[in-house]
Design an enzyme around this catalytic site. Sequence first.
Site, PDB file in Angstrom:
ATOM      1  N   GLU A  32      31.648  31.853  53.243  1.00 57.12           N
ATOM      2  CA  GLU A  32      31.111  33.097  53.603  1.00 57.12           C
ATOM      3  C   GLU A  32      31.699  33.614  54.818  1.00 57.12           C
ATOM      4  O   GLU A  32      32.844  33.230  55.329  1.00 57.12           O
ATOM      5  CB  GLU A  32      29.750  32.582  54.098  1.00 57.12           C
ATOM      6  CG  GLU A  32      28.614  33.305  53.419  1.00 57.12           C
ATOM      7  CD  GLU A  32      28.182  34.609  53.523  1.00 57.12           C
ATOM      8  OE1 GLU A  32      28.976  35.456  54.130  1.00 57.12           O
ATOM      9  OE2 GLU A  32      27.077  35.157  53.108  1.00 57.12           O
ATOM     10  N   ASN A 119      22.315  35.672  60.176  1.00 59.62           N
ATOM     11  CA  ASN A 119      23.047  35.572  59.010  1.00 59.62           C
ATOM     12  C   ASN A 119      24.554  36.465  58.958  1.00 59.62           C
ATOM     13  O   ASN A 119      25.407  35.928  58.555  1.00 59.62           O
ATOM     14  CB  ASN A 119      22.095  36.115  57.736  1.00 59.62           C
ATOM     15  CG  ASN A 119      22.658  36.054  56.481  1.00 59.62           C
ATOM     16  OD1 ASN A 119      23.569  36.774  55.927  1.00 59.62           O
ATOM     17  ND2 ASN A 119      22.270  35.020  55.843  1.00 59.62           N
ATOM     18  N   ASN A 177      20.185  40.686  55.017  1.00 58.64           N
ATOM     19  CA  ASN A 177      21.270  39.875  54.923  1.00 58.64           C
ATOM     20  C   ASN A 177      22.616  40.775  55.389  1.00 58.64           C
ATOM     21  O   ASN A 177      22.572  40.797  56.429  1.00 58.64           O
ATOM     22  CB  ASN A 177      21.495  39.655  53.441  1.00 58.64           C
ATOM     23  CG  ASN A 177      22.260  38.445  53.120  1.00 58.64           C
ATOM     24  OD1 ASN A 177      23.265  38.242  53.786  1.00 58.64           O
ATOM     25  ND2 ASN A 177      21.779  37.328  52.401  1.00 58.64           N
ATOM     26  N   ASP A 230      24.699  40.618  49.095  1.00 59.82           N
ATOM     27  CA  ASP A 230      24.825  39.565  50.076  1.00 59.82           C
ATOM     28  C   ASP A 230      25.701  40.353  51.149  1.00 59.82           C
ATOM     29  O   ASP A 230      25.205  41.328  51.841  1.00 59.82           O
ATOM     30  CB  ASP A 230      25.450  38.215  49.781  1.00 59.82           C
ATOM     31  CG  ASP A 230      25.089  37.113  50.752  1.00 59.82           C
ATOM     32  OD1 ASP A 230      25.227  37.532  51.842  1.00 59.82           O
ATOM     33  OD2 ASP A 230      25.324  36.053  50.311  1.00 59.82           O
TER      34      ASP A 230
END
Length: 305
Positions: A32, A119, A177, A230
Amino acid sequence: MDCFEILDPRFARLIDPVAFLEKLHGENRWAEGPVWFGDLRCLVWSDIPNDRMLKWEEETGAVSLFRGGMENPNGSTRDRQGRLVTCEQGGRRVLRKEMDGTVTVLADRHADGRLNSPNDVVVKSDGSVWFTDPNYGIISDYVGRKAAQEQSGCHVFRLDPATGELTVVVDNMDMPNGLAFSPDESTLYIADSGWLTDRSAPHHLRAFDVEGDKLGASRVLAEISPGIPDGLRVDVEGHLWVSAWDGVHCLTPNGELIGKIKVPEVVANLCFGGARYNRLFITATTGIYSVFLNTTGVRYASALN
């Protein structure tokens, strides 16, 4: 060309006819938060369950540990001074790595409670830090530390660079997100990935009017399927490049899907980089991928990017 799915002729001019998808590295548990360091010619990303950030060097292709001992790092960006800003999902805070190597906690609490699990993050031209705070990191011991939620919901926050004041700018999303500003910063795009844990919840992008240090009217820009949106990035012409379960989706500023970059793993996030800023780096489950495009990304922060 096999990696590109052209759904509209407008997508064809954004891709290079001889470019291809490259796998740069594997062996992540959940990759990520990619961020490009132009001054160091390297890509840094998070391997969330393994509590670490890794580094890929453009000149040699070598991969090494960038920073270990973290609590489930997720999204990152660089600020106007080139400092690394990271959402530490398990640590329930937003951190900034200073030029001397020390770490500053930018935010970890709001309204007398700990944040959920920051996040993703972006820094605006005025130095303000905007980040999302879903609860993914407190409902699981895999990508966070399971714990009770202390916030009233899953919000989007703005951190004032002068006062350090933390304010809620969005309080009506299920799971905010990824986020990114339009090139002129008049719009903030935010992904809502609530569908991941609740199949009745959204899996779409919303576009918010930016009104100084606040957000105004919003609209649903596009639903992302298969899977959820995302991470996302914006190119200099305003196209949105959005992660999905089948790859990266390219949308117009009006939300029209015009093409896809097909990736063999579920995509979590992406960023632009490379010497000409025309290389898209993709974090996808265990792998790190890249592809050269015929467009360049918006350089939100420091010229060092």
